[in-house]
Every structure is written in structure tokens, then in C-alpha cells.
Motif scaffolding. Sequence first.
Motif, mmCIF file in Angstrom:
data_model
loop_
_atom_site.group_PDB
_atom_site.id
_atom_site.type_symbol
_atom_site.label_atom_id
_atom_site.label_comp_id
_atom_site.label_asym_id
_atom_site.label_seq_id
_atom_site.Cartn_x
_atom_site.Cartn_y
_atom_site.Cartn_z
ATOM 1 N N SER A 1 9.488 25.197 -53.395
ATOM 2 C CA SER A 1 9.260 23.884 -52.800
ATOM 3 C C SER A 1 9.282 24.037 -51.286
ATOM 4 O O SER A 1 9.973 24.912 -50.752
ATOM 5 C CB SER A 1 10.346 22.898 -53.235
ATOM 6 O OG SER A 1 10.318 22.722 -54.638
ATOM 7 N N ARG B 1 -5.730 17.989 -47.098
ATOM 8 C CA ARG B 1 -5.321 17.255 -48.304
ATOM 9 C C ARG B 1 -4.215 18.008 -49.045
ATOM 10 O O ARG B 1 -3.228 17.409 -49.507
ATOM 11 C CB ARG B 1 -6.514 17.055 -49.219
ATOM 12 C CG ARG B 1 -7.516 16.010 -48.735
ATOM 13 C CD ARG B 1 -8.696 15.920 -49.677
ATOM 14 N NE ARG B 1 -9.621 14.879 -49.290
ATOM 15 C CZ ARG B 1 -9.498 13.596 -49.632
ATOM 16 N NH1 ARG B 1 -8.482 13.213 -50.382
ATOM 17 N NH2 ARG B 1 -10.376 12.706 -49.226
ATOM 18 N N GLU B 2 -4.366 19.324 -49.159
ATOM 19 C CA GLU B 2 -3.367 20.132 -49.861
ATOM 20 C C GLU B 2 -2.023 20.086 -49.137
ATOM 21 O O GLU B 2 -0.959 19.950 -49.769
ATOM 22 C CB GLU B 2 -3.874 21.571 -49.970
ATOM 23 C CG GLU B 2 -3.001 22.480 -50.807
ATOM 24 C CD GLU B 2 -3.575 23.880 -50.933
ATOM 25 O OE1 GLU B 2 -2.966 24.701 -51.640
ATOM 26 O OE2 GLU B 2 -4.642 24.155 -50.324
ATOM 27 N N LEU C 1 -0.920 17.772 -46.984
ATOM 28 C CA LEU C 1 -0.353 16.423 -47.047
ATOM 29 C C LEU C 1 0.401 16.212 -48.348
ATOM 30 O O LEU C 1 1.510 15.656 -48.372
ATOM 31 C CB LEU C 1 -1.463 15.385 -46.913
ATOM 32 C CG LEU C 1 -2.041 15.148 -45.514
ATOM 33 C CD1 LEU C 1 -3.337 14.351 -45.589
ATOM 34 C CD2 LEU C 1 -1.036 14.418 -44.636
ATOM 35 N N GLN C 2 -0.177 16.653 -49.436
ATOM 36 C CA GLN C 2 0.463 16.485 -50.740
ATOM 37 C C GLN C 2 1.689 17.373 -50.877
ATOM 38 O O GLN C 2 2.726 16.956 -51.419
ATOM 39 C CB GLN C 2 -0.539 16.797 -51.848
ATOM 40 C CG GLN C 2 0.021 16.572 -53.257
ATOM 41 C CD GLN C 2 -1.028 16.808 -54.332
ATOM 42 O OE1 GLN C 2 -2.114 17.316 -54.059
ATOM 43 N NE2 GLN C 2 -0.711 16.432 -55.563
ATOM 44 N N LEU C 3 1.607 18.597 -50.372
ATOM 45 C CA LEU C 3 2.701 19.548 -50.526
ATOM 46 C C LEU C 3 3.931 19.167 -49.708
ATOM 47 O O LEU C 3 5.058 19.163 -50.213
ATOM 48 C CB LEU C 3 2.218 20.949 -50.130
ATOM 49 C CG LEU C 3 3.227 22.091 -50.242
ATOM 50 C CD1 LEU C 3 3.649 22.295 -51.692
ATOM 51 C CD2 LEU C 3 2.644 23.382 -49.671
ATOM 52 N N ASN D 1 4.405 16.210 -47.850
ATOM 53 C CA ASN D 1 4.765 14.789 -47.944
ATOM 54 C C ASN D 1 5.544 14.314 -46.723
ATOM 55 O O ASN D 1 6.621 13.718 -46.824
ATOM 56 C CB ASN D 1 5.575 14.525 -49.217
ATOM 57 C CG ASN D 1 5.718 13.033 -49.500
ATOM 58 O OD1 ASN D 1 4.843 12.240 -49.145
ATOM 59 N ND2 ASN D 1 6.814 12.651 -50.132
ATOM 60 N N HIS E 1 -3.773 9.793 -41.369
ATOM 61 C CA HIS E 1 -3.899 10.898 -42.324
ATOM 62 C C HIS E 1 -3.829 10.320 -43.741
ATOM 63 O O HIS E 1 -2.861 10.515 -44.487
ATOM 64 C CB HIS E 1 -2.799 11.937 -42.094
ATOM 65 C CG HIS E 1 -3.021 12.799 -40.901
ATOM 66 N ND1 HIS E 1 -2.796 12.356 -39.606
ATOM 67 C CD2 HIS E 1 -3.466 14.078 -40.784
ATOM 68 C CE1 HIS E 1 -3.079 13.341 -38.759
ATOM 69 N NE2 HIS E 1 -3.491 14.386 -39.443
ATOM 70 N N ASP E 2 -4.851 9.604 -44.076
ATOM 71 C CA ASP E 2 -4.891 8.839 -45.322
ATOM 72 C C ASP E 2 -5.976 9.417 -46.232
ATOM 73 O O ASP E 2 -7.170 9.262 -45.950
ATOM 74 C CB ASP E 2 -5.184 7.365 -45.007
ATOM 75 C CG ASP E 2 -5.181 6.485 -46.234
ATOM 76 O OD1 ASP E 2 -4.982 7.010 -47.345
ATOM 77 O OD2 ASP E 2 -5.388 5.264 -46.090
ATOM 78 N N PRO E 3 -5.593 10.089 -47.317
ATOM 79 C CA PRO E 3 -6.605 10.667 -48.211
ATOM 80 C C PRO E 3 -7.579 9.632 -48.768
ATOM 81 O O PRO E 3 -8.689 9.980 -49.175
ATOM 82 C CB PRO E 3 -5.763 11.286 -49.333
ATOM 83 C CG PRO E 3 -4.429 11.554 -48.706
ATOM 84 C CD PRO E 3 -4.226 10.432 -47.738
#
Length: 535
Positions: A292, A312-313, A315-317, A319, A343-345
Motif C-alpha cells: 500500500s 488516473r492510476e 490519483l486512485q492509488l 488518494n 484533478h477530477d477523473p
Amino acid sequence: MSSTQLAHVDGPPLERAGQMIWIGDLPALGAVRCPDQAAIIFADQSRQLSYAELDRACDGFVALLRARNIRSGDRVAYLGKNSELYFPVLLGAVRAGVVVVPLNWRLTPVELAYQLQDSQSCLLIHDRELTDAAVQSRELCNRALPLLPTDARTGGDSLISALSKPAERTVAPRDRSQVLLQLYTSGTTGKPKGVLVSHYALSIMRHAELISPDFAHLRAGSVILSAMPNFHVGGMSWVLMGLVRFGTVVLTADAAPSSLLALLRRFDAEHTFAVPTVIRAIVDELHSRGESPPALAGIFYGAMPMSESLLREALQLFNCAFVQFFGMTEIAGSATFLAPQDHDPARPQLLRTVGKPYPGTSLEIRGPDRRVLPRNTHGEIWIKSPSLMLGYNQLPDQTAQAIVDGWYASGDGGFVDDEGYLNLTDRIKDMIISGGENIYPAEVEEALRRHPSVLDAAVVAVPDARWGEMVAAAVELRPGKQVSPAELQSFARNQIAGYKCPKRVIFMEVLPRTVSGKVQRAEVRRHMREEVSGK
């Protein structure tokens, strides 16, 4: 908004500019507010300076300069890797009225000698491990130039010993136009130019960030990690962003992803700043370990575009809040930033921009005749900023070409969309004209980066007898991945118009980059033309 609206965008006002913290005052203020708190921790050698120690070290540096008869306006060059020692030099120079010339330690002695000669530096401070480069560059200068190692193995004079000596305080009068830095551009064309950055310019940029609500997550007392080179305006500014909040900066010269992850966890760092290639490496390291990510409040990035897929990757990782910078040495840092909320997907068009202007900064898109173009029209990015350089050292003609009526002609190409966001295309000179069609390398590069085997790509023009210029791509693959040129060309053709697709694709183990992470297109272009000609 109407598409005929002109591409002129103003950032928010620079409120309370009179209350800004001058960079040169940071050590003294910190010594009063939080004397025992760690200001800079140099993780590589387990050394640190508290705010009180940083303040005293600045006095020690001023005393060193006075003892060597180095006076206000003189140049002092610094050749060293990241360490805490650079900042007493930078901040002490303000007190002495002296100009610091940070040197890229990766340069050859010939390149270093040019910058030492051009700046007329009267002292060269250098890391002990860079002694050979310092000596050779001095010899090439063909003039007397005192050398001072940062530390001395067998005793004797050194920067460390000078900083540790008690000294009386002397402070030069504060002056808006006082030159603090002479930073050399990367010199992708011709000789590097010495950019003259004032104490005020460096200070007003940090003030603009302090008053902006978009930087509120970078709170007072934050712990930040910095691996960007100190001789680069981005890395230097990032450290100052931590100090101006009286936080703790964890500094390292080791940008390996495993090292950065270890430091983030060890010091519970809340923020870091990295170029996209480093972020890519950190993401891959986490995936390979099955770990993590460390808990972060914010990741700042810049110096080169980040592919939408990587963004995108990440941002998700992670958070956490992401902030992108776009700028250049000539304005002491950033012109625009893409705020965390942008930074909004769900709004992918924003992820392809570099945001809006800094507080107090304005930008325009202009054509070759210098007239402001309509929005959504490609042209040259012009910037008006309170942090604008004073000029190029001893180059009045080039300064006059770059600065017109207070506006800086950046040489970068882009357009402003209907919402006022700046979209980059390319350096004006990097645009490819093939068969009468304008092709922007950034668009082709982004298409290639979407392929799962591609880590990065650089697109350049090569001469073509039929079309004038041909699109050619140099590609760096991700570790362990393979793909053929034909497969990449077919992949690109499904995303962009056929005339934009690379007619030639070569693979490079590593794309040539500057220390700030920017691909060196001139080097790619040279390599590509040698490949095409069969040399």
C-alpha cells in the motif's frame, strides 16, 4: 463562453503583498518562532539543521564572504549534490547581498567553465567528490578562482567549518531588485543564458502560494520530502515552500523509488514533489512489492507533462491532493497550477491541462504578430508575473527579445480553452509541419504513452523529400515489455489522424533528459537523424 473571446487570463489578485515573508528573513524568523524544530534534515548523511542552527549558519557564511573580501553583487558558484549545506549559502547570500550561481553537477568541466566564466564567479564551493570537476573547470577558465570544499577530510578550510563558527550578524539593505540567483538555462539551443532572479521574485512566489486556498493542504509545520536538485528552480522552490511554512524539509540526493518510499514512511512526510517519470517509478515499485502507498496529504508534480493514464492510476492509488506546476526559470518558478479539485477523473479534459495562472500572474496566447489570439487557438504563451526575471546576464538584446512591455515571450506553444485553462502543445520551434499540416509532438506522444508497453516517448521532425518533414518517434519501453514499431504505429493510428502518426519509430533504452526530467529533444533529434541517415 464564446469561442471568439480573447485568450487573456488573469490569476486571482495578489492580496496583502506587503505582508509577505522575504525569503532572506526565514532563518531569523524561524529562530524566534521554533528555534529547536528541524528545518532541514539531510537524510543521506543523518545531518540536520534546526531553525536556530540554520540562522547561525547563515551568519557563518556571511563571515566567510567578508573574510575573503567578497562583496555585494559578487558571484559565488556552488557545485554540489543535494544537502543541507546549500541553504545557508543561499539564505546567507541574501544577508551579504551576494549572488549565488548554482551549477549542475552533471555537466562536463567544459560546460561548467563556461558558466563560471560567464558569471565571473569569484569563489567555487564544491562537494569533495566533485573536486576533479571543480579543478578541471577552473583550469579551463584560465584565471584565478578560489575553491572551497563543502567538507575537508584532513581538516583545513571547508564550508562546514565556516558555517559552524560563531559570527556577528550583518544584513545588507533589502532591495526589490537585488539579484539573489544567477540560474543557467538548459541551453537546448546555443549557449546557456544566466537568468537573473531577484530576492523579491523568489519571495513573492512563495507568498502567492501562501495566500492561495488551493495550497491550504500544505499546512504550517508540514513535513515534506525533496529529491529534486537544488540547483534547479523547481527543487529549490519546493524546499522554500516548506521553510516558509516553518515546516521540516527532508532532503535527499537519492531519487531511487525504493529510497523515496522508505523516507516517506520513516519521516511520516506529508508531501513530496516529483517529476512524472519518478512518480511512474514509485507507482511501479509499489505494484511490484504489492504494498500500500504511504499516507500522503499531497503530491506536487511538474517540469514535464504527465500522461493521463498515469495520472488516473496515481490519483486512485494515493488518494490524496495532487497539484501540477507549469513554469520556467525566467519567472522564478511557476506560471500556472492545476489545483487539487481540478484533478477530477470525471472531467478528463482538465487532466490534460496545466491549470490557471498563479495569483498576480496573467497569461495570453499570441500569434507571430504578437496580437492576442482567440481562445482555443494555438499560439505562443506570453506571461506577465511579479516574479519575472530581471534579465539575462550581459545579454541585453536577448533580454529585450524575451521581455516586451513587461510580458515574457515563453517560446512555449499552447491554447486557452473556454474555461480559462491553459493547454500545452509544444515549444513553438518543435512544431512539425508535414505536407502543410501542423502537428504538435505532445499530442502524438500522449497517444503513444497510452500503449501498455510504453513508458515514455519523444516525437521530433526529420527531413522528408516529399512532405518537407516527417513525424518520428523515439520510444522508451517499460521494463520487461516489448512491442514492434508496426504495432505502435497501428495503435497510434486508432487514436489520432493518420498524418500525425509517426512514420518512423526507434527504441531507446532511456530517453535523454535534463535533471528536471524534461526530454532533451535536440539530443533525440540528433540521434533520430543519425538513424535515418544510417550513420
